[in-house]
Design an enzyme around this catalytic site. Sequence first.
Site, PDB file in Angstrom:
ATOM      1  N   TYR A 101       2.480   5.826   7.844  1.00 36.81           N
ATOM      2  CA  TYR A 101       2.356   5.422   6.444  1.00 36.81           C
ATOM      3  C   TYR A 101       1.894   6.603   5.581  1.00 36.81           C
ATOM      4  O   TYR A 101       2.474   6.887   4.529  1.00 36.81           O
ATOM      5  CB  TYR A 101       1.381   4.244   6.336  1.00 36.81           C
ATOM      6  CG  TYR A 101       1.068   3.855   4.921  1.00 36.81           C
ATOM      7  CD1 TYR A 101       2.043   3.253   4.121  1.00 36.81           C
ATOM      8  CD2 TYR A 101      -0.184   4.097   4.361  1.00 36.81           C
ATOM      9  CE1 TYR A 101       1.769   2.904   2.806  1.00 36.81           C
ATOM     10  CE2 TYR A 101      -0.467   3.750   3.055  1.00 36.81           C
ATOM     11  CZ  TYR A 101       0.513   3.160   2.281  1.00 36.81           C
ATOM     12  OH  TYR A 101       0.247   2.822   0.984  1.00 36.81           O
ATOM     13  N   GLU A 157      -0.379  -5.262  -1.455  1.00 37.07           N
ATOM     14  CA  GLU A 157      -1.625  -4.827  -2.092  1.00 37.07           C
ATOM     15  C   GLU A 157      -2.473  -6.028  -2.506  1.00 37.07           C
ATOM     16  O   GLU A 157      -3.697  -6.004  -2.368  1.00 37.07           O
ATOM     17  CB  GLU A 157      -1.347  -3.933  -3.311  1.00 37.07           C
ATOM     18  CG  GLU A 157      -0.779  -2.573  -2.963  1.00 37.07           C
ATOM     19  CD  GLU A 157      -1.724  -1.627  -2.265  1.00 37.07           C
ATOM     20  OE1 GLU A 157      -2.938  -1.914  -2.144  1.00 37.07           O
ATOM     21  OE2 GLU A 157      -1.243  -0.564  -1.821  1.00 37.07           O
ATOM     22  N   TRP A 198      -6.730  -1.638   4.653  1.00 36.60           N
ATOM     23  CA  TRP A 198      -5.283  -1.441   4.562  1.00 36.60           C
ATOM     24  C   TRP A 198      -4.638  -1.488   5.942  1.00 36.60           C
ATOM     25  O   TRP A 198      -3.526  -1.975   6.088  1.00 36.60           O
ATOM     26  CB  TRP A 198      -4.967  -0.131   3.835  1.00 36.60           C
ATOM     27  CG  TRP A 198      -3.506   0.055   3.607  1.00 36.60           C
ATOM     28  CD1 TRP A 198      -2.719   1.044   4.108  1.00 36.60           C
ATOM     29  CD2 TRP A 198      -2.625  -0.789   2.837  1.00 36.60           C
ATOM     30  NE1 TRP A 198      -1.412   0.869   3.694  1.00 36.60           N
ATOM     31  CE2 TRP A 198      -1.337  -0.242   2.915  1.00 36.60           C
ATOM     32  CE3 TRP A 198      -2.817  -1.954   2.097  1.00 36.60           C
ATOM     33  CZ2 TRP A 198      -0.233  -0.814   2.277  1.00 36.60           C
ATOM     34  CZ3 TRP A 198      -1.723  -2.519   1.458  1.00 36.60           C
ATOM     35  CH2 TRP A 198      -0.447  -1.956   1.553  1.00 36.60           C
TER      36      TRP A 198
END
Length: 190
Positions: free
Chosen positions: A22, A44, A52
């Site tokens: 990522y 999000e 995350w």
Amino acid sequence: MTASLTTNRCSWCTDDPLYIQYHDEEWGVPCHDDQKLFEFLILEGAQAGLSWITILKRREGFRKAFAGFDVKKVAKFSEDDIERLLQDEGIIRNRLKVNSAITNAKAFIKIQKEFGSFDEYIWSFVGDEPIRNQWQSMSDVPVTTPESDAMSKDLKKRGFKFVGSTICYAYMQAMGMVDDHLISCPSYQS
């Protein structure tokens, strides 16, 4: 995964392969694809209050649960779909977050109709060009900016949920509207 980027990554990037991929391939890379812009709006929002990496590990579950992030399909989700999602262990099973994904899909479509694409709308908050910062340390990176404040305010006015300024700034970073790679990071674009 890029072999040459094995050291000096931004300090938030752990040694987890999902995080590395990522960081190296997505975070801070400008995105102008409405489907991916919608995907990250859902992700999000789901991340609020969580790490995350928790979301990255469930990304495929979200993709499956939310019809491949097809905004038109998500906008049509029914109460039955909501109940199905709340039973799906592959995603974050929070009723407010699930409901917000459907609400946000409807609002996303309205923006597409008004502006021609969500991309046209969302990138206007940064003047259609990525903001390239030159941070020395992660402690220098803000959690909100005037741009994320403006984005949050306008999204809320348009009916979006889970779009506070901090979430908007994380979204801007994820979609490459802001490049917050540290200058010591191999992904930093000078």
